[in-house]
Design a protein around this motif. Structure first.
Motif, PDB file in Angstrom:
ATOM      1  N   GLY A  17       5.263  11.804   4.585  1.00 54.27           N
ATOM      2  CA  GLY A  17       4.109  10.334   4.513  1.00 54.27           C
ATOM      3  C   GLY A  17       3.188  10.105   3.123  1.00 54.27           C
ATOM      4  N   GLU A  18       1.595  10.110   3.551  1.00 52.65           N
ATOM      5  CA  GLU A  18       0.310   9.839   2.840  1.00 52.65           C
ATOM      6  C   GLU A  18      -0.254  11.266   3.540  1.00 52.65           C
ATOM      7  OE1 GLU A  18      -1.201   6.102   3.062  1.00 52.65           O
ATOM      8  OE2 GLU A  18      -0.017   5.189   2.211  1.00 52.65           O
ATOM      9  N   ARG A  20      -2.002  11.921   6.338  1.00 48.13           N
ATOM     10  CA  ARG A  20      -2.927  10.827   6.442  1.00 48.13           C
ATOM     11  C   ARG A  20      -2.688  11.655   8.721  1.00 48.13           C
ATOM     12  NH1 ARG A  20      -2.192   5.364   5.198  1.00 48.13           N
ATOM     13  NH2 ARG A  20      -3.626   5.169   3.361  1.00 48.13           N
ATOM     14  N   SER A  54      -4.470  14.411   3.524  1.00 45.12           N
ATOM     15  CA  SER A  54      -4.448  13.603   2.256  1.00 45.12           C
ATOM     16  C   SER A  54      -6.058  13.804   2.054  1.00 45.12           C
ATOM     17  CB  SER A  54      -4.185  11.687   3.341  1.00 45.12           C
ATOM     18  OG  SER A  54      -4.937  11.922   4.414  1.00 45.12           O
ATOM     19  N   SER A  58      -4.314  13.540  -3.502  1.00 44.40           N
ATOM     20  CA  SER A  58      -3.774  12.442  -3.442  1.00 44.40           C
ATOM     21  C   SER A  58      -3.399  11.864  -5.150  1.00 44.40           C
ATOM     22  CB  SER A  58      -5.580  11.997  -3.510  1.00 44.40           C
ATOM     23  OG  SER A  58      -6.387  12.450  -4.346  1.00 44.40           O
ATOM     24  N   TRP A  59      -3.026  11.091  -5.012  1.00 43.66           N
ATOM     25  CA  TRP A  59      -2.121  10.158  -6.419  1.00 43.66           C
ATOM     26  C   TRP A  59      -3.508   9.145  -7.070  1.00 43.66           C
ATOM     27  CZ3 TRP A  59       2.222  12.450  -8.161  1.00 43.66           C
ATOM     28  CH2 TRP A  59       2.747  13.163  -6.970  1.00 43.66           C
ATOM     29  N   ARG A  64      -1.479  13.749  -9.364  1.00 40.46           N
ATOM     30  CA  ARG A  64      -1.322  14.358  -8.724  1.00 40.46           C
ATOM     31  C   ARG A  64      -3.159  15.231  -8.493  1.00 40.46           C
ATOM     32  NH1 ARG A  64       2.706  17.014  -7.334  1.00 40.46           N
ATOM     33  NH2 ARG A  64       2.471  18.222  -8.669  1.00 40.46           N
ATOM     34  N   PHE A  93       5.526  17.516  -2.742  1.00 42.78           N
ATOM     35  CA  PHE A  93       5.722  16.511  -2.708  1.00 42.78           C
ATOM     36  C   PHE A  93       6.362  15.798  -3.940  1.00 42.78           C
ATOM     37  CE2 PHE A  93       1.632  17.597  -1.172  1.00 42.78           C
ATOM     38  CZ  PHE A  93       1.156  16.337  -1.009  1.00 42.78           C
ATOM     39  N   ARG A  95       7.366  11.485  -4.608  1.00 37.88           N
ATOM     40  CA  ARG A  95       6.702  10.562  -4.859  1.00 37.88           C
ATOM     41  C   ARG A  95       7.650   9.931  -4.243  1.00 37.88           C
ATOM     42  NH1 ARG A  95       1.908   9.685  -4.675  1.00 37.88           N
ATOM     43  NH2 ARG A  95       2.262   7.158  -5.545  1.00 37.88           N
ATOM     44  N   GLU A  96       7.577   8.041  -3.234  1.00 35.74           N
ATOM     45  CA  GLU A  96       8.657   8.231  -2.564  1.00 35.74           C
ATOM     46  C   GLU A  96      10.191   7.572  -3.778  1.00 35.74           C
ATOM     47  OE1 GLU A  96      10.735   7.701   0.972  1.00 35.74           O
ATOM     48  OE2 GLU A  96       7.954   8.253   0.815  1.00 35.74           O
TER      49      GLU A  96
END
Length: 160
Positions: A17-18, A20, A54, A58-59, A64, A93, A95-96
């Motif tokens: 996910g992100e 976190r 996270s 980060s983006w 990135r 990584f 992106r979704e």
């Protein structure tokens, strides 16, 4: 499966996910080794040992960015280690939107169910109290039908 040399987790993309809820250094989320073990010199320099993914990646505007908190400026071999670490992490990584283009949704769901032991194989159904005549594999009848057996170890699965 690990006893037979298979590591099913390395066969799938991990969805963090992100980031976190995933510890950058301590959790197993890149390859088959925690980053603190793979890059011990950098881990030693890290000021925040329990940083989340996270916190470090980060983006911004589709770029990135890595954010580090070193106890001192990394020099010498440590600079090479930073480059290797960033390359290692960057490979995790996408992106979704990139993932959605590469994988059919059904494969993502299948991956989710496998990693959470949620496939309805006989041993899992038995653990949930569903009364079955047998927990042996209905295809080969050579072993208990576990997730590992159904996906990789069954002689019929190997033919697929």
């Amino acid at each position: 499966m690990a006893k037979r040399g298979y590591n099913l987790n390395n066969s799938f993309l991990r969805n963090i996910g992100e980031g976190r809820d995933v510890l950058f250094w301590e959790d197993l989320w890149v390859g088959d080794q925690c980053l603190k073990d793979k890059f011990p010199r950098l881990y030693h320099l890290e000021e925040v040992k329990d940083a989340k993914v996270s916190d470090r990646v980060s983006w911004i505007n589709e770029e990135r960015l890595f954010t580090w908190h070193w106890s001192r400026i990394p020099l010498g071999r440590n600079t090479d280690d930073i480059v290797a670490l960033q390359e290692c992490v960057a490979g995790q990584f996408q992106r979704e939107t990139d993932i959605n283009k590469l994988l059919p949704q059904s494969l993502g769901i299948f991956n989710w169910r496998v990693t959470r032991r949620r496939l309805p194989v006989r041993i899992e159904l038995d653990k949930r109290g569903i009364d079955l005549h047998t927990v042996r594999c209905p295809l080969c009848d050579e072993d208990v039908e576990s997730i590992d057996h159904a996906i990789v170890l069954c002689k019929y699965a190997l033919e697929v």
